[in-house]
Design a protein around this motif. Sequence first.
Motif, PDB file in Angstrom:
ATOM      1  N   MET A   1       0.864  -1.185   0.000  1.00 15.44           N
ATOM      2  CA  MET A   1       0.000   0.000   0.000  1.00 15.44           C
ATOM      3  C   MET A   1       0.889   1.219   0.000  1.00 15.44           C
ATOM      4  SD  MET A   1      -2.619   1.885   0.223  1.00 15.44           S
ATOM      5  CE  MET A   1      -3.040   3.510   0.813  1.00 15.44           C
ATOM      6  N   ALA A   2       0.694   2.124  -0.946  1.00 19.72           N
ATOM      7  CA  ALA A   2       1.492   3.331  -0.988  1.00 19.72           C
ATOM      8  C   ALA A   2       0.776   4.467  -0.291  1.00 19.72           C
ATOM      9  CB  ALA A   2       1.812   3.689  -2.429  1.00 19.72           C
ATOM     10  N   ALA A   3       1.337   5.632  -0.355  1.00 19.56           N
ATOM     11  CA  ALA A   3       0.764   6.794   0.312  1.00 19.56           C
ATOM     12  C   ALA A   3      -0.659   7.044  -0.169  1.00 19.56           C
ATOM     13  CB  ALA A   3       1.629   8.017   0.023  1.00 19.56           C
ATOM     14  N   LEU A   4      -1.491   7.487   0.753  1.00 24.23           N
ATOM     15  CA  LEU A   4      -2.889   7.751   0.395  1.00 24.23           C
ATOM     16  C   LEU A   4      -2.954   8.922  -0.582  1.00 24.23           C
ATOM     17  CD1 LEU A   4      -4.564   7.510   3.905  1.00 24.23           C
ATOM     18  CD2 LEU A   4      -4.255   5.731   2.192  1.00 24.23           C
ATOM     19  N   LEU A   5      -3.781   8.776  -1.586  1.00 25.27           N
ATOM     20  CA  LEU A   5      -3.977   9.854  -2.545  1.00 25.27           C
ATOM     21  C   LEU A   5      -5.172  10.696  -2.125  1.00 25.27           C
ATOM     22  CD1 LEU A   5      -3.472   7.825  -5.833  1.00 25.27           C
ATOM     23  CD2 LEU A   5      -1.781   9.053  -4.483  1.00 25.27           C
ATOM     24  N   THR A   6      -5.181  11.936  -2.553  1.00 27.01           N
ATOM     25  CA  THR A   6      -6.265  12.836  -2.168  1.00 27.01           C
ATOM     26  C   THR A   6      -7.577  12.385  -2.783  1.00 27.01           C
ATOM     27  OG1 THR A   6      -4.726  14.652  -2.052  1.00 27.01           O
ATOM     28  CG2 THR A   6      -7.057  15.209  -2.203  1.00 27.01           C
TER      29      THR A   6
ATOM     30  N   GLU B   1       8.701  -2.676   5.571  1.00 26.62           N
ATOM     31  CA  GLU B   1       7.379  -2.905   4.981  1.00 26.62           C
ATOM     32  C   GLU B   1       6.513  -1.655   5.153  1.00 26.62           C
ATOM     33  OE1 GLU B   1       4.991  -6.382   3.311  1.00 26.62           O
ATOM     34  OE2 GLU B   1       7.078  -6.289   3.939  1.00 26.62           O
ATOM     35  N   LYS B   2       7.123  -0.471   5.170  1.00 29.12           N
ATOM     36  CA  LYS B   2       6.381   0.779   5.324  1.00 29.12           C
ATOM     37  C   LYS B   2       5.887   1.231   3.955  1.00 29.12           C
ATOM     38  CE  LYS B   2       8.852   2.246   9.486  1.00 29.12           C
ATOM     39  NZ  LYS B   2       9.743   3.264  10.105  1.00 29.12           N
ATOM     40  N   TYR B   3       4.613   1.031   3.739  1.00 24.56           N
ATOM     41  CA  TYR B   3       4.046   1.228   2.416  1.00 24.56           C
ATOM     42  C   TYR B   3       4.103   2.675   1.947  1.00 24.56           C
ATOM     43  CZ  TYR B   3       2.169  -3.242   3.942  1.00 24.56           C
ATOM     44  OH  TYR B   3       2.037  -4.502   4.442  1.00 24.56           O
ATOM     45  N   ALA B   4       3.988   3.626   2.869  1.00 23.27           N
ATOM     46  CA  ALA B   4       3.927   5.034   2.480  1.00 23.27           C
ATOM     47  C   ALA B   4       5.306   5.656   2.264  1.00 23.27           C
ATOM     48  CB  ALA B   4       3.159   5.829   3.541  1.00 23.27           C
ATOM     49  N   ASP B   5       6.384   4.945   2.613  1.00 25.40           N
ATOM     50  CA  ASP B   5       7.736   5.473   2.460  1.00 25.40           C
ATOM     51  C   ASP B   5       8.256   5.128   1.064  1.00 25.40           C
ATOM     52  OD1 ASP B   5      10.397   6.146   2.499  1.00 25.40           O
ATOM     53  OD2 ASP B   5      10.918   4.930   4.250  1.00 25.40           O
ATOM     54  N   PRO B   6       8.465   6.126   0.193  1.00 28.12           N
ATOM     55  CA  PRO B   6       8.903   5.830  -1.175  1.00 28.12           C
ATOM     56  C   PRO B   6      10.274   5.185  -1.252  1.00 28.12           C
ATOM     57  CG  PRO B   6       9.005   8.186  -0.745  1.00 28.12           C
ATOM     58  CD  PRO B   6       8.312   7.573   0.437  1.00 28.12           C
TER      59      PRO B   6
ATOM     60  N   GLY C   1      11.761  -0.772   1.554  1.00 28.15           N
ATOM     61  CA  GLY C   1      11.984  -2.012   0.841  1.00 28.15           C
ATOM     62  C   GLY C   1      10.771  -2.452   0.052  1.00 28.15           C
ATOM     63  N   ILE C   2       9.586  -2.274   0.621  1.00 34.56           N
ATOM     64  CA  ILE C   2       8.382  -2.744  -0.061  1.00 34.56           C
ATOM     65  C   ILE C   2       8.106  -1.937  -1.330  1.00 34.56           C
ATOM     66  CG2 ILE C   2       6.697  -1.321   1.177  1.00 34.56           C
ATOM     67  CD1 ILE C   2       6.331  -5.065   0.307  1.00 34.56           C
ATOM     68  N   GLN C   3       8.483  -0.660  -1.321  1.00 35.96           N
ATOM     69  CA  GLN C   3       8.336   0.147  -2.537  1.00 35.96           C
ATOM     70  C   GLN C   3       9.330  -0.322  -3.613  1.00 35.96           C
ATOM     71  OE1 GLN C   3       6.667   3.308  -3.415  1.00 35.96           O
ATOM     72  NE2 GLN C   3       5.138   2.858  -1.872  1.00 35.96           N
ATOM     73  N   GLN C   4      10.547  -0.611  -3.187  1.00 33.93           N
ATOM     74  CA  GLN C   4      11.546  -1.124  -4.122  1.00 33.93           C
ATOM     75  C   GLN C   4      11.104  -2.472  -4.694  1.00 33.93           C
ATOM     76  OE1 GLN C   4      15.428  -2.842  -2.721  1.00 33.93           O
ATOM     77  NE2 GLN C   4      16.273  -1.024  -3.708  1.00 33.93           N
ATOM     78  N   TYR C   5      10.578  -3.316  -3.828  1.00 25.31           N
ATOM     79  CA  TYR C   5      10.048  -4.621  -4.237  1.00 25.31           C
ATOM     80  C   TYR C   5       8.951  -4.447  -5.293  1.00 25.31           C
ATOM     81  CZ  TYR C   5       7.214  -8.920  -3.406  1.00 25.31           C
ATOM     82  OH  TYR C   5       6.474 -10.065  -3.515  1.00 25.31           O
TER      83      TYR C   5
ATOM     84  N   THR D   1      -3.730  -0.610   6.930  1.00 19.87           N
ATOM     85  CA  THR D   1      -4.025  -1.253   8.210  1.00 19.87           C
ATOM     86  C   THR D   1      -4.387  -0.171   9.213  1.00 19.87           C
ATOM     87  OG1 THR D   1      -1.705  -1.150   8.919  1.00 19.87           O
ATOM     88  CG2 THR D   1      -2.417  -3.170   7.810  1.00 19.87           C
ATOM     89  N   GLY D   2      -4.910  -0.580  10.326  1.00 18.39           N
ATOM     90  CA  GLY D   2      -5.241   0.375  11.373  1.00 18.39           C
ATOM     91  C   GLY D   2      -5.982  -0.291  12.500  1.00 18.39           C
ATOM     92  N   ALA D   3      -5.682   0.131  13.728  1.00 14.06           N
ATOM     93  CA  ALA D   3      -6.301  -0.485  14.900  1.00 14.06           C
ATOM     94  C   ALA D   3      -7.818  -0.361  14.859  1.00 14.06           C
ATOM     95  CB  ALA D   3      -5.746   0.148  16.176  1.00 14.06           C
TER      96      ALA D   3
END
Length: 445
Positions: free
Chosen positions: A21-26, A212-217, A220-224, A424-426
């Motif tokens: 999951m990447a950064a949320l879009l507007t 595995e931080k989806y919002a961080d460009p 590792g997960i973004q590179q993957y 994800t989220g609590a």
Amino acid sequence: MFSKRSDTRRFSIQFPILGLMAALLTMPAAADNDPYATHHELGLQQGFPPPEDKRITRDNALFGVPYNRYSYQNMREFFPTVNIPPSTEPRALKTAPDGGIERLSFAHPNGGDADIDAFFEQTYTDAFVVLHRDKIVFERYLNGMYADQPHQMMSVTKSFAGLFGLMAVKDGLISEDAPLTDIIPELRGSGAFGEATVGQVLDMTNSMDFSEKYADPNSGIQQYGRVLGLLPLNPDDDLPSSIYGYLPTLPIDQDHAHGEIFHYQTPKTDVVNWVTNRITNQSFFDQLTELMQQIGASGDTYVLLDKNGTLFAGGGLNATPHNLTRFAAMMLNDGKVDGQVVVQETVIDALEAGGSRDAFANGPNATEMPNGENGEASYRAQWWIRHNPDREAIIALGVHGQWIYIDRKHDVAVIRQASQPESTGAFYDDFTYNVIDRIVDYLTQ
């Protein structure tokens, strides 16, 4: 009670329906700025051509919000896929509607009680099916979903790859204590995998330095995702051309030894799949096809392909609510369908017994399961295992709200598919656990 929408699309039980999951879009302004609007109300992908702010492309189909409200039901419009054939003998699902479920109240994460419509709305649920004693007792479809509509399942895909791996272990084809490099010598140079065992990778306790931080460009997960072709390459990228070239480059986490902690990281699933493919001489496609045949699947099932035509075992499955229900029914029935063994009962027992609770509690993902930091959760063969007393369950989870929840003790399973705006989220997890627990209590009182 939290209010419920009066215009929510509802279908009765009789209606036939990546961990990335990447950064949320507007979110574009639409449907009077209703945050829970359906993709129809938002006008996504409507028009010739659709307006630019409502147009879905490969760049926003998997990661964009609110575009996922449409794309998760239509992934093959945006990515290459391979179709998993249905069974030549589709198996009808039994139904025994229980109207009491619709009248239950549930603890809301923010306090007070909520009805089931509030849960569906506030968690962006697209499909919800409850199975009890081999019968569907409740189902609901929203946001244009129906029983035979494929839906993106994200990391629920991992649980199928893990199941096939554990089946190979129980068949005696490989030992969990075996070094990975006995099967995949190509991994000898990898810090993350070169000295790990099959069992450690199967349970995600091998040590790997990978974010595995989806919002961080820069994660590792973004590179993957760029290696797979799910994300566009950056101008300065110098990456291997395939997943098989990428996996050997992953380093060890210098702060932890192999087997010390559980750390959820998507590339580990690709290694599990690689091992299983090689020792069984079957592809992920072969294994899924055989499974769907055995459970009596109908309609469409498909898996996303990476840029090299390799099935995306880390998060590419798209499956219908009813086919997932057929799978869950088989698992509740000790792995059998009409008396025929599909999954060995010893495999399901091993899943239910779970993995190392200490490794789970000491890892960075412990808080993602109820009381996981206190030893009441584990991770086994790519499944999340709940050990809470009288709440024991094996769970396949995917970001943005994808669930297969299997409670063998109470003979209950729940399928949930969603298009949440957050990976994800609590709030979403807590609300879902509250609803499932209340339904289980009601059905078994």
